[in-house]
Design a protein around this motif. Structure first.
Motif, PDB file in Angstrom:
ATOM      1  N   ASN A 228     -74.987  -2.215   9.291  1.00  0.00           N
ATOM      2  CA  ASN A 228     -74.137  -1.156   9.823  1.00  0.00           C
ATOM      3  C   ASN A 228     -72.882  -1.743  10.454  1.00  0.00           C
ATOM      4  O   ASN A 228     -71.778  -1.207  10.293  1.00  0.00           O
ATOM      5  N   GLN A 231     -70.575  -2.758   7.739  1.00  0.00           N
ATOM      6  CA  GLN A 231     -69.945  -1.579   7.146  1.00  0.00           C
ATOM      7  C   GLN A 231     -68.768  -1.101   7.998  1.00  0.00           C
ATOM      8  O   GLN A 231     -67.696  -0.779   7.485  1.00  0.00           O
ATOM      9  N   LYS A 235     -64.734  -1.189   7.086  1.00  0.00           N
ATOM     10  CA  LYS A 235     -63.919   0.025   7.170  1.00  0.00           C
ATOM     11  C   LYS A 235     -62.623  -0.245   7.931  1.00  0.00           C
ATOM     12  O   LYS A 235     -61.537   0.186   7.529  1.00  0.00           O
ATOM     13  N   HIS A 265     -69.256  -4.202  -1.356  1.00  0.00           N
ATOM     14  CA  HIS A 265     -68.707  -3.183  -0.460  1.00  0.00           C
ATOM     15  C   HIS A 265     -69.806  -2.264   0.054  1.00  0.00           C
ATOM     16  O   HIS A 265     -70.731  -1.910  -0.687  1.00  0.00           O
ATOM     17  N   LEU A 266     -69.692  -1.882   1.321  1.00  0.00           N
ATOM     18  CA  LEU A 266     -70.621  -0.936   1.911  1.00  0.00           C
ATOM     19  C   LEU A 266     -69.930   0.401   2.186  1.00  0.00           C
ATOM     20  O   LEU A 266     -70.558   1.334   2.684  1.00  0.00           O
ATOM     21  N   ASN A 267     -68.640   0.464   1.850  1.00  0.00           N
ATOM     22  CA  ASN A 267     -67.866   1.696   1.963  1.00  0.00           C
ATOM     23  C   ASN A 267     -67.270   2.025   0.604  1.00  0.00           C
ATOM     24  O   ASN A 267     -66.974   1.121  -0.193  1.00  0.00           O
TER      25      ASN A 267
END
Length: 270
Positions: A228, A231, A235, A265-267
């Protein structure tokens, strides 16, 4: 479950992270490091006051690991806070702070967060407490766990130092050299490895379902928190460097946390 010992550990962790009442983010940063270090020392004190069959050097070694972790984390963050003091006194900083001024959280909200994070920190330190309270005597598995934790601690320390050095040279770009060639968040990887070692160190001592659940939930939580955090960091970086071709090339080919795992990528990219 050794409820009395867990209660003592909870009281220690709660006191150590109470600095969050001064500044909310300290619950999850400086107070976090304080709580882990204090928790390790608390279990060591329990052992010295009432020894069990667990070898003393095992307890000392794990306590030392937690203290080293806490000092590194809280020390690093405190130094960063002190460096920001001069900036906060400038007119630009005052204007920015005034524009972003938020109402102080209600006390009951802060208290709820305080209790929740204190419980989490107890769960994270619990493998050490369970080994002591269960009087476990094995040394091979905890030694392996300690070695893994040391590697993780070294990894995140080197990553933080490399990032600071690179940002001095290129404040307009994210760190891309050294460990950052391997993954974009090597410090978060080091954190996960550290707590993986802690979890493994207790595998041969978890004696009840409650102990297993406590250790597993704590480990899952720290892994989730790291992903988290990555992420949210990504961002912010996308907002700042999203139009930078060099950044996009780097981000598109470098895994975000786990080496060789093609998760870049987590976004969602715009």
């Amino acid at each position: 479950m050794p409820w009395t010992l867990l209660g003592i550990l909870l009281a220690v962790c709660a006191v150590m992270c109470a600095v969050g009442f001064y500044k909310f983010v300290y619950f999850l940063s400086i107070g976090y490091g304080f709580a882990v270090a204090g928790g390790g020392l608390a279990v060591l004190a329990m052992y010295l006051l009432n020894p069990t069959a667990t070898p003393l050097w095992i307890v000392i070694a794990q306590a030392a690991l937690f203290v080293a972790y806490g000092i590194r984390l809280s020390g690093f963050l405190l130094i960063r806070e002190l460096k920001n003091i001069s900036f906060k006194k400038t007119d630009v900083a005052k204007d920015t702070l005034a524009k972003n001024n938020e109402k102080k959280m209600p006390v009951f909200v802060l208290a709820t967060i305080w209790v929740c994070v204190s419980v989490l920190y107890v769960a994270q330190v619990s493998p050490m407490l369970f080994r002591y309270s269960n009087a476990s005597t094995d040394i091979l598995v905890p030694s392996i766990g300690f070695a893994i934790s040391v590697f993780g601690l070294i990894l995140e320390s080197v990553a933080d130092n490399q990032k600071s050095a690179q940002k001095k040279v290129r404040p307009d770009m994210v760190a891309t050299q050294g460990l950052y060639k391997m993954v974009r968040c090597p410090n978060y990887l080091g954190e996960i490895i550290f707590w993986t070692g802690v979890f493994i160190s207790g595998i041969t001592t978890y004696a009840t379902n409650g102990q297993w659940i406590t250790a597993i939930v704590a480990y899952i939580c720290i892994v989730f928190i790291m992903f988290n955090g990555a992420q949210r960091l990504e961002k912010r970086q996308m907002a700042r460097y999203g139009e930078n071709e060099e950044y996009n090339t780097y981000a598109n080919k470098t895994p975000i946390i786990i080496p060789l795992l093609p998760v870049y990528h987590l976004n969602k990219k715009k």
